[in-house]
Write an enzyme that holds these catalytic residues in place. Structure first.
Site, PDB file in Angstrom:
ATOM      1  N   GLU A 106      36.584  -8.699 -62.400  1.00  0.00           N
ATOM      2  CA  GLU A 106      37.609  -9.478 -63.090  1.00  0.00           C
ATOM      3  C   GLU A 106      37.698 -10.863 -62.458  1.00  0.00           C
ATOM      4  O   GLU A 106      37.552 -11.021 -61.246  1.00  0.00           O
ATOM      5  CB  GLU A 106      38.960  -8.763 -62.987  1.00  0.00           C
ATOM      6  CG  GLU A 106      40.056  -9.362 -63.845  1.00  0.00           C
ATOM      7  CD  GLU A 106      41.285  -8.453 -63.919  1.00  0.00           C
ATOM      8  OE1 GLU A 106      41.113  -7.257 -64.269  1.00  0.00           O
ATOM      9  OE2 GLU A 106      42.386  -8.915 -63.607  1.00  0.00           O
ATOM     10  N   ASP A 108      40.393 -14.043 -62.648  1.00  0.00           N
ATOM     11  CA  ASP A 108      41.762 -14.256 -63.122  1.00  0.00           C
ATOM     12  C   ASP A 108      42.286 -15.670 -62.949  1.00  0.00           C
ATOM     13  O   ASP A 108      42.162 -16.256 -61.872  1.00  0.00           O
ATOM     14  CB  ASP A 108      42.749 -13.385 -62.316  1.00  0.00           C
ATOM     15  CG  ASP A 108      42.651 -11.921 -62.639  1.00  0.00           C
ATOM     16  OD1 ASP A 108      42.024 -11.569 -63.630  1.00  0.00           O
ATOM     17  OD2 ASP A 108      43.219 -11.126 -61.867  1.00  0.00           O
ATOM     18  N   GLU A 110      46.246 -16.629 -63.325  1.00  0.00           N
ATOM     19  CA  GLU A 110      47.592 -16.136 -63.603  1.00  0.00           C
ATOM     20  C   GLU A 110      48.571 -17.280 -63.377  1.00  0.00           C
ATOM     21  O   GLU A 110      48.585 -17.896 -62.301  1.00  0.00           O
ATOM     22  CB  GLU A 110      47.946 -14.944 -62.704  1.00  0.00           C
ATOM     23  CG  GLU A 110      47.182 -13.691 -63.071  1.00  0.00           C
ATOM     24  CD  GLU A 110      47.523 -12.514 -62.179  1.00  0.00           C
ATOM     25  OE1 GLU A 110      47.655 -11.387 -62.704  1.00  0.00           O
ATOM     26  OE2 GLU A 110      47.642 -12.712 -60.956  1.00  0.00           O
ATOM     27  N   GLN A 123      47.852 -18.733 -59.804  1.00  0.00           N
ATOM     28  CA  GLN A 123      47.180 -17.817 -58.884  1.00  0.00           C
ATOM     29  C   GLN A 123      45.826 -17.452 -59.476  1.00  0.00           C
ATOM     30  O   GLN A 123      45.739 -17.064 -60.638  1.00  0.00           O
ATOM     31  CB  GLN A 123      48.001 -16.553 -58.655  1.00  0.00           C
ATOM     32  CG  GLN A 123      47.282 -15.516 -57.786  1.00  0.00           C
ATOM     33  CD  GLN A 123      48.185 -14.392 -57.331  1.00  0.00           C
ATOM     34  OE1 GLN A 123      49.017 -14.564 -56.455  1.00  0.00           O
ATOM     35  NE2 GLN A 123      48.022 -13.220 -57.935  1.00  0.00           N
ATOM     36  N   ARG A 280      46.784 -11.342 -42.315  1.00  0.00           N
ATOM     37  CA  ARG A 280      46.535 -10.340 -43.354  1.00  0.00           C
ATOM     38  C   ARG A 280      45.274  -9.530 -43.057  1.00  0.00           C
ATOM     39  O   ARG A 280      45.220  -8.323 -43.298  1.00  0.00           O
ATOM     40  CB  ARG A 280      46.418 -11.036 -44.710  1.00  0.00           C
ATOM     41  CG  ARG A 280      46.082 -10.120 -45.870  1.00  0.00           C
ATOM     42  CD  ARG A 280      45.962 -10.925 -47.150  1.00  0.00           C
ATOM     43  NE  ARG A 280      45.656 -10.110 -48.298  1.00  0.00           N
ATOM     44  CZ  ARG A 280      45.455 -10.589 -49.530  1.00  0.00           C
ATOM     45  NH1 ARG A 280      45.565 -11.893 -49.747  1.00  0.00           N
ATOM     46  NH2 ARG A 280      45.177  -9.773 -50.513  1.00  0.00           N
TER      47      ARG A 280
END
Length: 294
Positions: A106, A108, A110, A123, A280
């Site tokens: 995918e 994207d 957004e 995003q 992260r």
């Protein structure tokens, strides 16, 4: 400064159209009714009589969405979008390519709505074999609710480029030879949707959707799909034929003018980049973060 910036924008746009192929590779008709089918809530999808304009609607009852009739393996996808005006907090307009497989690929865009006075956030994300964690966010240098702007995805054997009005805002290069996953096997459809993402989309989910402001409407027009239609054999889509202009060497990287614009966006408008989020990833950033971007 503005004149210099505008000059490089024009040069960047010129270079894109210089490498882009003839109309022989354009597979869309320009008619939403002919190129797409509604996947979610037909009552919330409005299309002009001639099929050239479409709006997606979100209210408390439902969101909405549609998808291309065809699947594609590589190409360029353009859509002019005017985003939701006013208090759009909680809303998400998604414009993306997806393979709709269990381990799906995918790509994207957004568009994350926001409270009045706060900027719209874009995003972007890339999924490969079902794995993502590649989010980046930018704030725009204009108000995307006032007029239509062109949002584009270039996807070829060499790279993925996200563009806003032909300005590259993000790249994701094919570093498969270095062990970095890249979407190159699964055909994808082009899809758009409008939905309620109040749990996360605006201010970390703190700004909720104000249903008193509904219906929320995103407007679309002038779509162009310049891509290889999937017919079961990837060889045809990977070939460097005259119609598959996107796979040629001249489309394998950003031009010099595009690189300048890309660096401008990265310097002034990026507000989150997973490649800078050491916490992260426990100081073990994904491989692509350490490799060239163009």
């Amino acid at each position: 400064m503005d004149n210099i910036f505008n000059f490089f924008v024009l040069i960047g746009i010129f270079s894109i159209f210089l490498v882009r192929g003839s109309s022989a590779s354009v597979v869309s008709t320009g008619d939403f009714n002919k190129d797409f089918f509604v996947t979610w809530s037909p009552s919330h999808v409005n299309t002009s009589v001639d099929g050239t304009n479409r709006s997606l609607i979100l209210d408390k009852d439902s969101g909405s969405g549609f998808a291309s009739n065809e699947m594609f393996l590589f190409g360029q996808f353009d859509m002019q979008i005017k985003l939701i005006p006013g208090n759009s907090a909680g809303t998400v307009v998604a414009y993306y390519l997806t393979s709709d497989q269990p381990n799906h690929d995918e790509v994207d865009f957004e568009f994350l709505g926001n409270a009045p006075g706060q900027p719209y956030i874009i995003q972007t994300n890339v999924y490969v074999n079902g794995f993502d964690n590649r989010e980046q966010r930018i704030k725009l240098w204009f108000d995307p609710t006032k007029d239509f702007h062109t949002y584009s995805i270039l996807w070829n054997l060499h790279q993925i480029v996200f563009m806003v009005d032909w300005i590259p805002i993000r790249t994701y290069r094919n570093h498969a030879d270095k062990g970095v996953p890249f979407p190159r096997y699964q055909p994808m459809s082009l899809q758009l949707s409008l939905w309620n993402g109040e749990g996360w989309a605006s201010n970390g989910g703190k700004d909720k959707t104000d249903w008193a402001q509904s219906p929320f409407i995103a407007s679309l027009r002038n779509h162009k799909i310049d891509a290889c239609i999937w017919e079961g054999n990837p060889r045809f889509c990977r070939a460097q034929s005259p119609t598959n202009w996107w796979n040629k060497e001249r489309s394998s990287s950003l031009t010099l003018a595009q690189r300048r614009l890309y660096r401008w966006v990265r310097k002034y408008y990026v507000i989150y980049d997973y490649c800078q989020d050491n916490q992260r990833f426990d100081n073990n950033l994904p491989k692509e973060c350490l490799l060239t971007k163009y």
